[in-house]
Design a protein around this motif. Sequence first.
Motif, PDB file in Angstrom:
ATOM      1  N   TYR A 138       5.865  15.445   8.389  1.00  0.00           N
ATOM      2  CA  TYR A 138       6.813  14.352   8.157  1.00  0.00           C
ATOM      3  C   TYR A 138       6.717  13.930   6.694  1.00  0.00           C
ATOM      4  N   HIS A 139       7.869  13.790   6.038  1.00  0.00           N
ATOM      5  CA  HIS A 139       7.908  13.483   4.614  1.00  0.00           C
ATOM      6  C   HIS A 139       8.680  12.172   4.401  1.00  0.00           C
ATOM      7  N   PHE A 140       8.095  11.274   3.616  1.00  0.00           N
ATOM      8  CA  PHE A 140       8.734   9.997   3.298  1.00  0.00           C
ATOM      9  C   PHE A 140       8.738   9.837   1.780  1.00  0.00           C
ATOM     10  N   ASP A 141       9.933   9.590   1.218  1.00  0.00           N
ATOM     11  CA  ASP A 141      10.030   9.336  -0.220  1.00  0.00           C
ATOM     12  C   ASP A 141      10.333   7.859  -0.451  1.00  0.00           C
ATOM     13  N   GLN A 142      10.699   7.518  -1.701  1.00  0.00           N
ATOM     14  CA  GLN A 142      10.933   6.123  -2.058  1.00  0.00           C
ATOM     15  C   GLN A 142      12.072   5.525  -1.247  1.00  0.00           C
ATOM     16  N   HIS A 190       4.491  10.295  -5.226  1.00  0.00           N
ATOM     17  CA  HIS A 190       5.958  10.436  -5.179  1.00  0.00           C
ATOM     18  C   HIS A 190       6.486  10.614  -3.747  1.00  0.00           C
ATOM     19  N   THR A 191       5.750  11.302  -2.896  1.00  0.00           N
ATOM     20  CA  THR A 191       6.130  11.389  -1.487  1.00  0.00           C
ATOM     21  C   THR A 191       4.875  11.183  -0.633  1.00  0.00           C
ATOM     22  N   ILE A 192       5.100  10.741   0.585  1.00  0.00           N
ATOM     23  CA  ILE A 192       4.016  10.633   1.564  1.00  0.00           C
ATOM     24  C   ILE A 192       4.220  11.741   2.582  1.00  0.00           C
ATOM     25  N   ASP A 193       3.270  12.639   2.646  1.00  0.00           N
ATOM     26  CA  ASP A 193       3.364  13.787   3.556  1.00  0.00           C
ATOM     27  C   ASP A 193       2.298  13.646   4.636  1.00  0.00           C
ATOM     28  N   ILE A 194       2.740  13.630   5.884  1.00  0.00           N
ATOM     29  CA  ILE A 194       1.832  13.429   7.015  1.00  0.00           C
ATOM     30  C   ILE A 194       2.023  14.555   8.019  1.00  0.00           C
ATOM     31  N   GLU A 249       0.827  -1.204   0.000  1.00  0.00           N
ATOM     32  CA  GLU A 249       0.000   0.000   0.000  1.00  0.00           C
ATOM     33  C   GLU A 249       0.862   1.254   0.000  1.00  0.00           C
ATOM     34  N   VAL A 250       1.962   1.243   0.739  1.00  0.00           N
ATOM     35  CA  VAL A 250       2.870   2.388   0.741  1.00  0.00           C
ATOM     36  C   VAL A 250       3.444   2.611  -0.654  1.00  0.00           C
ATOM     37  N   ALA A 251       3.797   1.516  -1.331  1.00  0.00           N
ATOM     38  CA  ALA A 251       4.332   1.632  -2.690  1.00  0.00           C
ATOM     39  C   ALA A 251       3.297   2.233  -3.640  1.00  0.00           C
ATOM     40  N   GLU A 252       2.029   1.860  -3.473  1.00  0.00           N
ATOM     41  CA  GLU A 252       0.975   2.406  -4.331  1.00  0.00           C
ATOM     42  C   GLU A 252       0.811   3.913  -4.100  1.00  0.00           C
TER      43      GLU A 252
END
Length: 293
Positions: A269-273, A256-260, A247-250
């Motif tokens: 908080y920012h998470f990239d690949q 392109h980034t997950i911003d929470i 799910e994170v990969a999707e």
Amino acid sequence: MQISDQLHRFLFESTPLRGNIVHLDDSFTQALQHHHFPAVLRQSLGELMAASALLAATLKLQGGALILQVQGKGPLKLLVVECTADLGVRATAKWSDDLNDMSFSDMVSDGHFVITLDPRDGGQPYQGIVPVEGNSIAEILQNYMQRSEQIDTRMWLACDGKSAAGMLLQKLPDQPDAADPDAWNRIAMLADTVQDEELLNLAAVSLIKRLFNEEDVRLFKEQALKFHCNCSRESVGNMLRMLGEEEVAEILAEQHTIDINCDFCNTEYHFDQVDAEQLFSTEIVLPGNNVRH
């Protein structure tokens, strides 16, 4: 002069009655500074923050936290306040529509009140869920304590949008009161004369003298309050791991980034690949990342 961000415990000698008085100033401001809550919502959050500190001070949390939630079915969807054992508080809310000129009961509209004791030491959490009964934060909590915990409790709360304050009286269960059987009724009637301005502006010793001048009251050393948010990059990463690698990969493929954002302190908080690959690797290392308020 008021002593800011402190809680005072007191008891009435030769009776099973105890009380707490709390003032929140900087802690209230810091808890809400990253949010643009309507005035009526700031008031409700301030009262709930004061209530959480008053109740937490009566419990033996031993490092845990007390969490109070009002879950509404009206335009007010959620109020959440957390108070730790050492009186660190944080708060947030979710709402829709215009709340101005609405009463508290209209905002909530047949909601639920949830109280959670989170021991955070491996112990068993406790949670109670009851219908919202009352037209104010104080009434909801008084009804909960009486009906669910069978503890006589009275509470007076005030918030002017800049600070919050409150007072609690509680009759200890299974304690003899034969020496002064009328104490609870008499002292509660005296406390009922308190005004919001007095709660907000009088120091604890002055308020006690004003309300209970003829009672024998013992006032204990104050305890400091503070704003505290325990969010962290590690905890957000753990939440993403619970979603699962697929799910994170999707999400990353789409955004392109997950911003929470933390709902309490608004930290981003920012998470990239690369971050995601490290989250799901055998050795999990959470590198530093841009965090801004």
